[in-house]
Write a protein that holds these residues in place. Structure first.
Motif, PDB file in Angstrom:
ATOM      1  N   LEU A 118      -1.325 -10.852 -13.883  1.00 62.49           N
ATOM      2  CA  LEU A 118      -2.361 -10.501 -13.279  1.00 62.49           C
ATOM      3  C   LEU A 118      -1.556  -9.795 -11.906  1.00 62.49           C
ATOM      4  O   LEU A 118      -2.156  -8.073 -11.930  1.00 62.49           O
ATOM      5  CB  LEU A 118      -3.392 -11.977 -12.446  1.00 62.49           C
ATOM      6  N   SER A 119      -0.168 -10.042 -11.348  1.00 59.62           N
ATOM      7  CA  SER A 119       0.125  -8.674 -11.105  1.00 59.62           C
ATOM      8  C   SER A 119       0.920  -7.971 -11.855  1.00 59.62           C
ATOM      9  O   SER A 119       0.393  -6.423 -10.738  1.00 59.62           O
ATOM     10  CB  SER A 119       1.313 -10.002 -10.804  1.00 59.62           C
ATOM     11  N   VAL A 120       0.449  -7.636 -13.066  1.00 59.17           N
ATOM     12  CA  VAL A 120       1.529  -6.538 -13.517  1.00 59.17           C
ATOM     13  C   VAL A 120      -0.030  -5.763 -13.570  1.00 59.17           C
ATOM     14  O   VAL A 120       0.119  -4.593 -13.523  1.00 59.17           O
ATOM     15  CB  VAL A 120       2.453  -6.898 -14.631  1.00 59.17           C
ATOM     16  N   LEU A 121      -0.905  -6.182 -14.220  1.00 61.59           N
ATOM     17  CA  LEU A 121      -1.712  -5.480 -14.484  1.00 61.59           C
ATOM     18  C   LEU A 121      -2.596  -4.958 -12.889  1.00 61.59           C
ATOM     19  O   LEU A 121      -3.119  -3.506 -13.020  1.00 61.59           O
ATOM     20  CB  LEU A 121      -3.561  -6.233 -14.558  1.00 61.59           C
ATOM     21  N   TYR A 122      -2.420  -5.660 -11.589  1.00 59.94           N
ATOM     22  CA  TYR A 122      -2.956  -4.626 -10.291  1.00 59.94           C
ATOM     23  C   TYR A 122      -1.904  -3.867 -10.671  1.00 59.94           C
ATOM     24  O   TYR A 122      -2.524  -2.732 -10.029  1.00 59.94           O
ATOM     25  CB  TYR A 122      -2.794  -5.911  -9.521  1.00 59.94           C
ATOM     26  N   VAL A 123      -0.675  -3.949 -10.512  1.00 51.54           N
ATOM     27  CA  VAL A 123       0.196  -2.547 -10.275  1.00 51.54           C
ATOM     28  C   VAL A 123       0.164  -1.552 -11.489  1.00 51.54           C
ATOM     29  O   VAL A 123      -0.009  -0.345 -10.633  1.00 51.54           O
ATOM     30  CB  VAL A 123       2.109  -3.165 -10.119  1.00 51.54           C
ATOM     31  N   ARG A 124      -0.126  -2.087 -12.318  1.00 51.59           N
ATOM     32  CA  ARG A 124      -0.647  -0.363 -12.922  1.00 51.59           C
ATOM     33  C   ARG A 124      -2.207   0.299 -13.039  1.00 51.59           C
ATOM     34  O   ARG A 124      -2.497   1.269 -13.465  1.00 51.59           O
ATOM     35  CB  ARG A 124      -0.707  -1.396 -14.752  1.00 51.59           C
ATOM     36  N   ARG A 125      -2.528  -0.853 -12.802  1.00 53.08           N
ATOM     37  CA  ARG A 125      -4.133  -0.323 -12.417  1.00 53.08           C
ATOM     38  C   ARG A 125      -4.374  -0.528 -10.972  1.00 53.08           C
ATOM     39  O   ARG A 125      -5.131   1.664 -11.273  1.00 53.08           O
ATOM     40  CB  ARG A 125      -5.495  -1.727 -12.812  1.00 53.08           C
ATOM     41  N   PHE A 126      -4.158  -0.123 -10.494  1.00 56.53           N
ATOM     42  CA  PHE A 126      -4.031   0.194  -9.087  1.00 56.53           C
ATOM     43  C   PHE A 126      -3.078   1.133  -7.535  1.00 56.53           C
ATOM     44  O   PHE A 126      -3.508   1.802  -6.695  1.00 56.53           O
ATOM     45  CB  PHE A 126      -4.822  -1.088  -7.822  1.00 56.53           C
ATOM     46  N   ILE A 127      -2.352   0.550  -8.234  1.00 53.66           N
ATOM     47  CA  ILE A 127      -0.240   1.751  -7.820  1.00 53.66           C
ATOM     48  C   ILE A 127      -0.637   2.827  -8.459  1.00 53.66           C
ATOM     49  O   ILE A 127       0.354   2.673  -9.689  1.00 53.66           O
ATOM     50  CB  ILE A 127       0.576   0.878  -7.152  1.00 53.66           C
ATOM     51  N   ARG A 128      -1.092   3.616  -8.780  1.00 47.34           N
ATOM     52  CA  ARG A 128      -1.026   5.065  -9.368  1.00 47.34           C
ATOM     53  C   ARG A 128      -0.238   6.110  -8.574  1.00 47.34           C
ATOM     54  O   ARG A 128       1.103   6.945  -9.664  1.00 47.34           O
ATOM     55  CB  ARG A 128      -1.906   5.521 -10.189  1.00 47.34           C
TER      56      ARG A 128
END
Length: 596
Positions: A78-88
């Protein structure tokens, strides 16, 4: 609307500069940063502990304990997914090394998204069982608050750095309810140079954050009951310090090995799966590894010597002291691996809390072994506390932070002498092998570390080559006829000229001395081109080069000026020692006048 807002901010900044001195205004700004840092710290701890409570207590399912093998992997995913989806748009980094790099090379500009992204990702990682700590994320979040406030108020780089440190101090103070440790941490780890005027903003920011955090999260981390220490135990404290000092060296080496292993895995989700499964197995075998691990230390301080083994699959053997000792030692090594696997797999956290857990477990092991063997009778709780301070101080190369943090969070000021002895010895043992800490070594290897022991490098790291380039040059084409450009050459203030070709690419240098020699040896009516007199540059400088490296090249080649080129080999201007030294002196003057 935005333009009006920016204009209003500029007006307010102009007004406060005319009415309020820098010293007083920074005090106000530091208090503001402290308030936000305290809120961030309490929010992070609240979210994390709510996740832990839900998974461990509120979630009622007969098979939920099998999910403990998967919970850590879910949190990291979930942490990695958040970074890849929301911090562009920005860059997401974990740990304190990027923060030190930001102070050293990026004018203390911490990206604003770190205020909330660090909280979200670390809460997911630790809440789901990632074996790491919340302190590094809250330090980065607090630092981002300070950096953002400083930039918003239009402050100088030096003032922004101070507010960044105030945010970090506030984060530590809010997370641990330890304002003194927050101040010491900011001075010892983050600020390359400490000045007395900076102490007041740090003090107020740290105290404010601690007060704000207590309103929302008022839970004592550790409770220590002790009657003090006895001189007859000093030898055993020294033994503990030696054990922890040696283990800190091992931890540092394992840190680099595991980082390199995961660095070679390119696909982020492969890291998540591999690291998550490894972590799940470790947590299943050693329940103490789940999350931060403070609960185990709390129970040990209360006198529950079976706390490490109680909830494990080996709990039925908790009546055997020898097994408790062996299991605790294995847990120490497993904790170090679990922490580094969590971080390598993509989880967010730091080694702050794991250092405390490792030190506490080693302190318990040494004391419990001494008591079990009948060698002497020592206070186990005292050794746990001393072990935590020594471990933190040696691994992070922050002995003062270790001493004051543990004294504050345990109330163990009466143990100040054992804390000082164990921490100092453990730190010196680690320092004898590792000149730099885990945080600073990657930067030191790249020459990007600002440090109070090397003030020249610190100042040079604050200077940017691209702003010192001298661009008022006469640029000659390699096919130019000297006779046609002689007037321009004579009117130039330089005796050296850059040569380019038809495409604008740098080819070499032309010296006035060469023109004079050629003119004397030939008839005045003779025509010769620039290319005939052109010399290769002894060395060239890339526009992204570090000024420290540029000066070293100048000294090695015994030159005073060098051409600067971009990535496409196009001439951008000259860099001279004069320009570097003038800027260097200006930086020193600015530092001397700082906060006057």
């Amino acid at each position: 609307m935005f333009i009006r807002f920016v204009g209003l901010v500029d007006q307010l900044n102009s007004y406060r500069k005319s009415k309020i001195s820098n010293r007083n205004f920074l005090v106000v700004a530091a208090v503001l940063v402290g308030v936000f840092a305290g809120l961030a710290a309490s929010l992070l701890k609240t979210i994390t502990h709510h996740i832990e409570s839900f998974l461990q207590t509120d979630l009622n399912w007969q098979y939920k304990y099998y999910l403990y093998l998967l919970f850590p992997m879910i949190g990291i995913f979930l942490s990695v997914l958040y970074v890849r989806r929301f911090i562009r748009k920005g860059k997401f980094e974990t740990g304190l090394t990027p923060l030190l790099y930001t102070i050293s090379k990026k004018s203390s500009h911490v990206e604003t998204h770190n205020i909330y992204s660090q909280i979200i990702t670390s809460a997911l990682t630790v809440g789901f069982g990632g074996s790491t700590g919340l302190e590094a994320p809250i330090v980065t979040s607090g630092s981002s608050i300070g950096s953002t406030v400083g930039r918003f108020l239009g402050l100088s780089q030096r003032e922004i750095t101070l507010l960044l440190a105030c945010g970090a101090a506030g984060g530590i103070a809010g997370a641990f309810n330890s304002p003194i440790a927050g101040i010491v941490f900011a001075i010892e780890i983050l600020l390359p140079e400490f000045t007395i005027p900076a102490f007041i903003p740090l003090l107020l920011a740290s105290a404010t954050a601690a007060v704000v955090a207590r309103f929302f999260y008022n839970e004592q981390l550790f409770f220590l009951a002790t009657e003090g220490w006895v001189t007859s135990s000093l030898g055993y404290y020294i033994l503990l310090a030696a054990v922890i000092g040696l283990f800190s060296i091992y931890f540092t080496k394992v840190n680099y090995a595991i980082k390199n292993y995961f660095y070679q895995i390119n696909h982020p989700y492969k890291k998540v799966i591999l690291g998550g499964l490894m972590l799940g197995v470790l947590v299943f075998l050693f329940p103490t590894l789940y999350g931060e691990g403070y609960i185990t230390i709390k129970n040990l301080l209360k006198g529950d010597h079976t706390a490490v083994i109680t909830n494990s699959i080996f709990s039925s053997y908790s009546t055997f002291p020898a097994l408790i000792i062996v299991f605790t030692l294995v847990t120490v090594f497993a904790k170090s691996i679990a922490t580094l696997v969590t971080l390598g797999a993509g989880g967010n956290g730091g080694i702050f809390a794991p250092s405390l857990i490792i030190g506490g477990l080693l302190g318990f092991t040494v004391a419990f072994t001494i008591n079990t063997l009948g060698i002497a009778q020592v206070n186990t709780a005292n050794f746990i506390v001393a072990g935590m301070a020594a471990s933190l101080g040696s691994i992070m190369h922050a002995p003062l932070t270790g001493i004051f943090l543990i004294a504050e969070i345990t109330g163990g000021y009466v143990l100040m002498v054992p804390l000082m002895i164990t921490t100092a010895i453990a730190y010196l043992i680690n320092r004898s092998v590792n000149k730099y800490s885990i945080y600073t070594k990657p930067l030191a290897d790249k020459g990007e570390l600002s440090h109070h022991e090397d003030k020249d490098t610190t100042v040079l790291n604050m200077m940017k080559l691209k702003y010192l380039i001298e661009k008022d040059d006469l640029i000659l084409n390699e096919n130019d006829v000297i006779k046609n450009r002689l007037t321009d050459i004579l009117q130039s203030k330089r005796n050296i000229f850059p040569i380019v070709n038809e495409l604008g690419l740098f080819k070499g240098l032309l010296y006035v001395e060469e023109i004079l020699k050629k003119s004397i040896s030939l008839n005045n009516d003779s025509e010769f081109t620039v290319k005939e007199l052109m010399k290769d540059a002894p060395i060239v400088v890339n526009i992204n080069a570090e000024l420290k490296d540029v000066l070293q090249k100048m000294e090695a080649e015994n030159v005073w000026i060098l051409p600067v080129l971009d990535q496409e080999n196009r001439f951008k201007g000259f860099i001279s020692k004069t320009a570097i030294f003038n800027k260097y002196r200006a930086m020193l003057v600015r530092q001397a006048q700082y906060m006057d």
